[in-house]
Design an enzyme around this catalytic site. Structure first.
Site, PDB file in Angstrom:
ATOM      1  N   HIS A   2       1.685   5.296  -2.192  1.00  0.00           N
ATOM      2  CA  HIS A   2       1.237   6.316  -3.148  1.00  0.00           C
ATOM      3  C   HIS A   2       2.457   6.862  -3.866  1.00  0.00           C
ATOM      4  CE1 HIS A   2      -2.871   6.583  -1.400  1.00  0.00           C
ATOM      5  NE2 HIS A   2      -2.227   6.161  -0.324  1.00  0.00           N
TER       6      HIS A   2
ATOM      7  N   LYS B 150      -9.890  -0.631  -5.041  1.00  0.00           N
ATOM      8  CA  LYS B 150      -9.789   0.169  -3.825  1.00  0.00           C
ATOM      9  C   LYS B 150     -11.091   0.904  -3.561  1.00  0.00           C
ATOM     10  CE  LYS B 150      -8.008   2.406  -0.374  1.00  0.00           C
ATOM     11  NZ  LYS B 150      -6.728   2.867   0.081  1.00  0.00           N
TER      12      LYS B 150
ATOM     13  N   HIS C 112     -10.470   1.273   2.527  1.00  0.00           N
ATOM     14  CA  HIS C 112     -10.178   2.337   3.488  1.00  0.00           C
ATOM     15  C   HIS C 112     -11.366   2.362   4.438  1.00  0.00           C
ATOM     16  CE1 HIS C 112      -8.545   6.486   4.557  1.00  0.00           C
ATOM     17  NE2 HIS C 112      -9.626   6.336   5.311  1.00  0.00           N
TER      18      HIS C 112
ATOM     19  N   HIS D 134       0.865  -1.187   0.000  1.00  0.00           N
ATOM     20  CA  HIS D 134       0.000   0.000   0.000  1.00  0.00           C
ATOM     21  C   HIS D 134       0.896   1.230   0.000  1.00  0.00           C
ATOM     22  CE1 HIS D 134      -3.687   2.308   1.718  1.00  0.00           C
ATOM     23  NE2 HIS D 134      -2.847   3.164   1.134  1.00  0.00           N
TER      24      HIS D 134
ATOM     25  N   HIS E 287      -4.484  -0.077   6.379  1.00  0.00           N
ATOM     26  CA  HIS E 287      -3.997   0.798   7.455  1.00  0.00           C
ATOM     27  C   HIS E 287      -4.913   0.813   8.683  1.00  0.00           C
ATOM     28  CE1 HIS E 287      -6.811   3.392   5.384  1.00  0.00           C
ATOM     29  NE2 HIS E 287      -5.979   3.689   4.421  1.00  0.00           N
TER      30      HIS E 287
ATOM     31  N   ASP F  90       1.376   2.922   3.406  1.00  0.00           N
ATOM     32  CA  ASP F  90       0.556   4.097   3.112  1.00  0.00           C
ATOM     33  C   ASP F  90       1.428   5.346   3.014  1.00  0.00           C
ATOM     34  OD1 ASP F  90      -1.708   5.415   2.363  1.00  0.00           O
ATOM     35  OD2 ASP F  90      -2.510   5.647   4.383  1.00  0.00           O
TER      36      ASP F  90
HETATM   37  O1  DOR Z   1      -3.452   9.972   5.005  1.00  0.00           O
HETATM   38  C1  DOR Z   1      -3.781   9.539   3.916  1.00  0.00           C
HETATM   39  N1  DOR Z   1      -3.204   9.989   2.788  1.00  0.00           N
HETATM   40  N2  DOR Z   1      -4.749   8.616   3.837  1.00  0.00           N
HETATM   41  C2  DOR Z   1      -5.252   8.224   2.669  1.00  0.00           C
HETATM   42  O2  DOR Z   1      -6.122   7.396   2.659  1.00  0.00           O
HETATM   43  C3  DOR Z   1      -4.781   8.828   1.398  1.00  0.00           C
HETATM   44  C4  DOR Z   1      -3.419   9.342   1.540  1.00  0.00           C
HETATM   45  C5  DOR Z   1      -2.975  10.242   0.392  1.00  0.00           C
HETATM   46  O3  DOR Z   1      -3.176   9.863  -0.759  1.00  0.00           O
HETATM   47  O4  DOR Z   1      -2.397  11.289   0.660  1.00  0.00           O
HETATM   48 ZN    ZN Z   2      -3.265   5.148   1.135  1.00  0.00          ZN
END
Ligand code: DOR
Ligand code: ZN
Length: 369
Positions: free
Chosen positions: A16, A110, A148, A14, A191, A264
């Site tokens: 980004h 997701k 989520h 997980h 998470h 995350d």
């Molecule tokens: O804190 C977070 N940031 N939680 C999420 O679910 C998305 C993530 C983000 O993409 O910045």
């Molecule tokens: Zn995330």
């Protein structure tokens, strides 16, 4: 105690990586921490919400193939594993799921709570995917549901108060129903931050697993509030000691097969804005070191064979097994030696990895590739 130990390279299930000229730095940071693969979340702008599109962009969304192409160009090509889940919107159809899974491109979807976090404005209530047959199609096709787990649209006191919060409401009121209605659906509770969610995962069968972030193992709400350390602000927000205890207990239990690493890591070049704070903690480059610190805080002797075994199960083995992935045959070394954390620069600005911005910019562990 032995000063270092060798682990298989791991998959961050997980994370980004964002888009355009930011991706390269984040992918490089993942490689630098022994990562050999990733599940890259689809909450880009626009979100990755279609599979195959003859006329690329016609839907207004990105396709999985397009985002994977971009990620590969930015460095993900060298990964052994790259999964991009489909962002579930109200326009997702069972047909998209069956075709995408049939082609091998679609491995996971997701579900975001509408407007519940960064990039979640295209999310639809989980009920939508029950009513329209999407979850049924996922169950049939063996596509993993990444959730989520926070209830959306709550009043401020129901959202976060001493006795309840959005994650607890979601797990108490929604998830049991989904699990029971689709017993063959693989579900990753993403998470998890509360004892309620941890208990839900433990009580469920082998189709239900969870990712745990470094920050939720290390910090509680007090760390965020004391000095309003906004680099620690993510969603779901860090919780209370009882919750952290439950998380630590789950990830360090001998025989743990359900809880695994998913950082995350969510970089924001602009964290504090005029109207609030962007949600997301960045842990690229430092996650195994932070996880090792979290395990030590939980009382695990990282110099012992047993301690290293539970750590490897969490970081490297459990997630790969749950997703049906071949473990990496490459290795990296985690060394009990201090290292410094520095901001990571991108053409859009720099991002601040934990624990920088919360406490000392120093880690107790280092990585050797
Ligand atoms: O804190 C977070 N940031 N939680 C999420 O679910 C998305 C993530 C983000 O993409 O910045
Ligand atoms: Zn995330």
């Amino acid at each position: 105690m032995s000063r270092e130990f060798t682990l298989p390279k791991w998959y961050d299930l997980h994370t980004h990586f964002r888009q355009e000229n930011q991706m390269q730095a984040y992918i490089a940071a993942h490689k630098a921490m022994g990562c050999a693969g990733a599940l890259a979340m689809p909450n880009t702008q626009p979100p990755v919400a279609v599979v195959f599109e003859k006329d690329e962009g016609a839907s207004g969304y990105w396709s999985i193939e397009r985002y994977m192409r971009d990620l590969n160009v930015a460095g993900a090509r060298e990964f052994e594993v790259l999964i991009v889940p489909l962002y579930l919107t109200k326009e997702t159809t069972p047909d998209m799921i069956l075709k995408g899974a049939g082609s091998g491109v679609l491995k996971a979807c997701k579900a975001y709570p509408p407007h519940g976090t960064t990039g979640a404005e295209f999310g639809a209530p989980l009920m939508t995917h029950i009513d329209n047959g999407v979850l049924k199609a996922m169950e049939e096709a063996g596509v993993v549901l990444c959730v989520h787990g926070e209830e959306h649209g709550l009043s401020p006191t129901a959202y976060f108060d001493r006795h309840s919060n959005a994650e607890e409401v979601f797990y108490k009121e929604r998830m049991g129903r989904v699990r029971d209605a689709y017993p063959d659906l693989k579900i990753v509770c993403e998470h998890v931050t509360t004892k309620v969610a941890v208990d839900f995962v433990k009580e469920s069968g082998e189709m239900v697993a969870a990712t745990v972030t470094p920050q939720h193992l290390i910090y509680t709400i007090g760390d965020l509030i004391q000095g309003l350390k906004y680099h620690l602000f993510c969603l779901p927000v860090v919780k209370f000691e009882e919750d952290r205890e439950a998380l630590r207990g789950a990830v360090t239990a001998s025989g743990n097969r359900k809880f695994f690493a998913g950082t995350d890591s969510a970089p924001h070049t602009m964290k504090a804005t005029e109207c609030g704070c962007a949600a997301g903690c960045f842990t690229g480059g430092v996650a195994p070191q932070l996880y090792a610190h979290g395990f030590e805080m939980a009382g695990v002797d990282m110099g012992s064979v047993a301690g290293q075994a539970v750590f490897q199960a969490f970081l490297c083995d459990n997630g790969a097994r749950f997703y049906g992935l071949e473990p990496s045959s490459e290795t990296f070394v985690l060394v009990k030696e201090p290292s410094r954390v520095d901001p990571v620069n991108t053409p859009q600005g720099s991002v601040v990895p934990l624990p920088l911005g919360v406490n000392e910019p120093e880690l107790g562990w280092s990585i050797k590739l």
